[in-house]
Design an enzyme around this catalytic site. Structure first.
Site, PDB file in Angstrom:
ATOM      1  N   THR A   1       0.852  -1.190   0.000  1.00  0.00           N
ATOM      2  CA  THR A   1       0.000   0.000   0.000  1.00  0.00           C
ATOM      3  C   THR A   1       0.887   1.239   0.000  1.00  0.00           C
ATOM      4  O   THR A   1       2.008   1.172   0.444  1.00  0.00           O
ATOM      5  CB  THR A   1      -0.840  -0.035   1.269  1.00  0.00           C
ATOM      6  OG1 THR A   1      -1.545  -1.253   1.298  1.00  0.00           O
ATOM      7  CG2 THR A   1      -1.680   1.143   1.487  1.00  0.00           C
TER       8      THR A   1
ATOM      9  N   GLY B   1      -0.927  -3.869   5.061  1.00  0.00           N
ATOM     10  CA  GLY B   1      -1.766  -4.985   5.474  1.00  0.00           C
ATOM     11  C   GLY B   1      -2.258  -4.889   6.901  1.00  0.00           C
ATOM     12  O   GLY B   1      -2.667  -3.830   7.381  1.00  0.00           O
TER      13      GLY B   1
END
Length: 574
Positions: free
Chosen positions: A381, A464
């Protein structure tokens, strides 16, 4: 003309051997890799320095923090495809200075309307598996990022979208040098994703190989796609030629996304939810994301004196890990798309429920943890952040989910589809069970801290399940241990793994205690004592997230920025 390079050294160095450590800094800040960045007008912090500079350039042109965030995110989608891109989802929390209010945006996509549960189950059976795979067509959900950009821009933007996307378009056409950490992950992804349908190799490799650190990389196909968005707006993606081309490709290659999935897509403006911890209020977005897990942890932890137990001591880490275990079992059971299953959010983040859950913590590691009953208390991310001269602040996170996502690239479009659908459960009784047109559980969460009802810190810790754990660690580092913004992110981290996941069956639960991974900065004495308490403790590398943050200093009328050393990132302002 002959080039001349001059190197000037000022001062005296007595010892030149060995690696420098944070505690060698003259300011004596033991956990900081560098000083905080301080600027009077604007600030940006992203995981790629060129994207940070894009954000600053947009604000120099008169754009605000929202414009800068969109521009930097577009650049990151190009420069850090290992973590994000327009084939993925987006979430944001915006402090709007004029309104004196926080706004939350859920720009995540939904599963294909044409793919029923039974069809999916049959496809999985052919693959010999009971869960969704990480790559290929099956885990692909509708990309929500582009709609998220235009929602943010329509509500708060000031510059024209063509000007906002221009820097990313220019870099895509002319090229950019790939940075070190991104090059590492890119190289790991290529062998895994090169066999997927579409043009991954042609789009994301140079002669079949990932670009090396410092190598220039271009993506002319992405430049063309972004140009269409700049000229024709979000409908070019969701109702125009791009959607038509995706539909055609999916039909030809066994995929399930259709034009209707794109034309029906919408983002959702949501109310952020907050929990007070020692005068600091941490704000997160409600599910389908996992942000409220951080709030649940805080409601449990406020029943203990972490300031007294000390930073990274066996006592404090034991409490933090046990609180995480409790919160994550609720995460596995209750967090899902609110359009399909209403989570008992008020109960989950209530102080009363936190007190009851805290009573389950003993001085030994819990091996089995069950979800609680929050109904009794009802009442993934890249991460980046920007702040402007008017006081607006943006906390934005965006992701493909698993690295470079599904690996599926429609020829000529220049982006990879996310694999977020892998996070559905195939247990029909589960709140997060797969259904057509449903948002899967999502790991990516932006965060925001207020104090005395005023904006204080926009921050995030990508990565995550590490994200809510990281949010809690950063806040506690500031509130309990008095760290500054840079120290709070650089300080040695831990993460607990092995909890029940939202992809598991509804009858699953943590029953072996899971395990803890710690960075080398956690003292071995702490590791040893945690083992004595029954914890399985291991050393890990690279799984502790990527922190960026901006703090508002009202006293001095300046912005403070931080970007940690675990990524390629940069905080900068002017």
């Amino acid at each position: 003309m002959k080039k001349v390079f001059i190197s000037i050294t000022v001062g005296v160095s007595l010892f030149c051997t060995g690696a420098a450590h944070s505690y060698d800094r003259i300011t004596g800040q033991p956990f900081a890799s560098r000083s905080e960045v301080i600027a009077p007008n604007v600030m940006a912090a992203t995981s790629q320095p060129l994207a940070t500079q894009v954000a600053l350039d947009i604000m120099r042109q008169g754009g605000n923090a929202i414009d800068a965030a969109i521009a930097a995110n577009a650049a990151l989608g190009l420069m850090e495809p290992t973590g994000n891109g327009i084939g993925g989802d987006l979430y944001a929390i915006v402090w709007h200075e004029e309104s004196q209010k926080l706004f939350g945006l859920n720009a995540s996509g939904r599963s294909p309307l044409s793919l029923s549960y039974d069809m999916l189950a049959n496809e999985l059976k052919k693959l010999g598996r009971s869960d969704l795979p990480p790559h290929g067509m099956l885990p692909i959900s509708v990309p929500g990022t582009v709609d998220g950009w235009f929602e943010l821009h329509n509500k708060f933007g000031s510059l024209a979208m063509a000007d906002i996307l221009k820097p990313a378009i220019n870099y895509a056409e002319q090229g950019f040098p790939v940075s070190e950490v991104i090059a590492y992950y890119w190289d790991r992804s290529v062998p895994v994703l090169s066999k997927q349908p579409g043009d991954f190799v042609g789009t994301y490799t140079i002669n079949g190989k990932a670009p090396a650190k410092g190598e220039m990389f271009k993506n002319p196909a992405l430049a063309s796609t972004l140009t269409k968005l700049a000229q024709s707006g979000r409908d070019a993606f969701y109702k125009g030629d791009i959607a038509v081309e995706i539909d055609r490709f999916m039909r030809a290659n066994g995929g399930y996304l259709r034009f209707a999935d794109f034309s029906n897509h919408r983002s959702t403006w949501v109310e952020p939810v907050g929990v007070d911890y020692k005068g600091y209020t941490l704000w997160e977005l409600p599910p389908n994301g996992q942000g409220i897990a951080a709030l649940q942890m805080l409601q449990i932890l406020k029943n203990f004196d972490l300031a007294k137990t000390g930073f990274n001591t066996p006592e404090s880490l034991h409490l933090l890990v046990e609180a995480k275990k409790l919160a994550f079992e609720d995460r596995a059971k209750f967090y899902a798309d609110q359009d399909f299953n209403q989570s008992p959010i008020a109960g989950l983040i209530s102080a009363e429920y936190g007190r009851e859950r805290a009573k389950l913590i003993t001085d030994k590691a819990a091996k089995r943890v069950d979800a609680g009953n929050p109904n009794l208390y009802q009442g993934d991310t890249i991460y980046m952040t920007t702040a402007d001269k008017d006081g607006n602040m943006v906390s934005l996170i965006q992701s493909n989910y698993r690295g470079m996502g599904s690996g599926v690239v429609v020829p000529g479009l220049g982006f990879i589809f996310q694999d977020r659908g892998q996070l559905f459960s195939m247990d029909k009784q589960h709140a997060n069970a797969y259904q057509p047109g449903k948002r899967p559980f999502n790991t990516i969460i932006p965060a925001f801290i207020t104090k005395d009802n005023k904006p204080l810190i926009s921050f995030g810790v990508m990565g995550g399940a590490m994200q809510p754990q990281g949010h809690v660690q950063v806040l506690i580092n500031i509130a309990d241990y008095g760290m500054n913004l840079q120290e709070a992110g650089d300080a040695a981290r831990w993460q607990h793994l092995g909890s029940t996941e939202p992809t598991d069956g509804s009858a699953m639960y943590l029953e072996n205690g899971g395990y803890i991974e710690v960075e080398r900065g956690v003292p071995y004495q702490t590791v040893r004592e945690l083992m004595n308490k029954g914890h399985d403790v291991r050393y890990g590398l690279g799984g502790y997230g990527g922190y960026q943050a901006i703090m508002r200093d009202d006293k001095n009328k300046v912005w403070i920025g931080a970007s940690e050393s675990r990524k390629d990132g940069q905080a900068a302002g002017y």
